[in-house]
Design an enzyme around this catalytic site. Sequence first.
Site, PDB file in Angstrom:
ATOM      1  N   THR B 170       0.931  -1.198   0.376  1.00  0.00           N
ATOM      2  CA  THR B 170      -0.143   0.210   0.274  1.00  0.00           C
ATOM      3  C   THR B 170       0.843   1.186   0.365  1.00  0.00           C
ATOM      4  O   THR B 170       1.955   1.878   0.553  1.00  0.00           O
ATOM      5  CB  THR B 170      -0.811   0.207   1.480  1.00  0.00           C
ATOM      6  OG1 THR B 170      -1.545  -1.456   0.597  1.00  0.00           O
ATOM      7  CG2 THR B 170      -1.720   1.472   1.041  1.00  0.00           C
ATOM      8  N   PHE B 172       1.056   4.976   0.754  1.00  0.00           N
ATOM      9  CA  PHE B 172       0.196   6.042   1.975  1.00  0.00           C
ATOM     10  C   PHE B 172       1.049   7.817   1.061  1.00  0.00           C
ATOM     11  O   PHE B 172       2.463   7.806   1.300  1.00  0.00           O
ATOM     12  CB  PHE B 172       1.020   5.499   3.476  1.00  0.00           C
ATOM     13  CG  PHE B 172       0.088   4.269   3.803  1.00  0.00           C
ATOM     14  CD1 PHE B 172      -1.393   4.602   4.802  1.00  0.00           C
ATOM     15  CD2 PHE B 172       1.172   3.090   3.739  1.00  0.00           C
ATOM     16  CE1 PHE B 172      -1.746   3.465   4.992  1.00  0.00           C
ATOM     17  CE2 PHE B 172       0.168   2.243   4.361  1.00  0.00           C
ATOM     18  CZ  PHE B 172      -1.666   1.866   4.832  1.00  0.00           C
TER      19      PHE B 172
END
Lengths: 288, 288
Positions: B170, B172
Amino acid sequence: MEICMQGVCGAYSESAAQKAYPNCEAVPCDQFETAFEAVEGWTVDRAVLPIENSLGGSIHRNYDLLLRHKLHIVGEIKYAVRHCLLANPGVKVNDLKRVLSHPQALAQCEYTLTRLGLVREAVDDTAGAAKYVALSKLEDTGAVASSAAAEIYGLDILAEDIQDDSDNVTRFLMLARDPLIPGTYRPFKTSIVFSLEEGPGILFKALAVFAMRDINLTKIESRPWRRSSLRPPGENANGLQKCFHYMFYVDFEESMASDNAQNALKHLEEFATFLRVLGSYPADTTML
Amino acid sequence: MEICMQGVCGAYSESAAQKAYPNCEAVPCDQFETAFEAVEGWTVDRAVLPIENSLGGSIHRNYDLLLRHKLHIVGEIKYAVRHCLLANPGVKVNDLKRVLSHPQALAQCEYTLTRLGLVREAVDDTAGAAKYVALSKLEDTGAVASSAAAEIYGLDILAEDIQDDSDNVTRFLMLARDPLIPGTYRPFKTSIVFSLEEGPGILFKALAVFAMRDINLTKIESRPWRRSSLRPPGENANGLQKCFHYMFYVDFEESMASDNAQNALKHLEEFATFLRVLGSYPADTTML
């Protein structure tokens, strides 16, 4: 026509399948992979797969499924997601304390649910929430799901279109064992996946094969692709260590029946490190 | 440094924030929008926002938040999602009948959870599942969450890295009220959003402003943008009725401190119908 979809009856996938094939029979299954296998094993005729949503974006995981399997895209459906607040017959909005749905649906209706002071509880899917509320005859709990789910499970619609953002459209793909014979009798779209060597300007070159032939793109998306060898640090001119190559997802407005599209892909193949045509299919031109 | 994040303590967002700012204090909140407001109202210094995942794709909804608000991207963090199977101390794998987590995490661990014969139950978030298992002292129920969540809620890790696909990263973004003064002392990245008139070749022209200046793109993504006037049917040459314009999300490897990047964006501005620089920030060059 039997169409396999992930989820339970009343899911948005079922509505999309019925928009594509009005008299089809939807065959629910647990997992997307199972839907692919059902088509490959001749158990059903088609699978329906959500591929992108206007709020959530492209679903890379489902692109991976397309690449792992050998099915062909034979159609697309754009379906406007319209969440309803559902409850058992006789239950009023003021009776409700809790509401069940898929977390994404709950998040998409945040404003309304907060205004009504409802405690949100996440479950696996929207239609499953409706089914549970109905079967358990809950009187203090509603569900956020489609109007189709209300009808199937005998629930009342207490409020319609409760999503915060009206621009909530999901694009579904229809998948089959055999490709469609592409025509030019109506607007066709073609979906491809390709990968390129890295470097400034290389994507520009790839897009030139379409631009030079006046082929309009309706989608382009890069995706870092980790399954590739690493370059030694410092080999890249501007100092960034690269641990990714890239895959590109492109949809364009041209049928593979046209020489123009054939030539563009032959040209792309000259320098793409990987290229696969996922399908050439009639475009969904309905306004939502 | 106080950093607002969506979720409860032990969420992956918290781990990402701590990778960016090792001694930061994470301030949990319910909704992403609340995190933006906390920064804008000077309650906290930074917000941390997941923007894309290697399996799930870009999160358009969070791009919308970036456009609705005036915060600046001041950093990026890539964080490898490593799901663990957690249970209360003393509980063994064979004691478990159920497992709780966010539906996406459950789906990402499908193979392992099926092999263990565990019934999956969806809840709002991974760390919340761990908290619930711990506080309720459940002995037949585990949670899928991070090792950080295990530590915070005093759970045992029964299995590590149980995701089916190891490529689960992921990205961010770190957001602040003020932009970073862009430097050239280390590799910088710049994120922009722009929109274009429609038509074949127009995106090609937009990418030319980068290719001509040897600026490497690390991300490009088109997004249909419905909030725009409709063209009358038939105006489009190849017969598709257009109800969309497009937004493009582009990240490139250049600091806004460089003349090269400044010139590219000045050039793009000549024909883009909308252009916004979301931020220029040090690239996360760590290998995952």
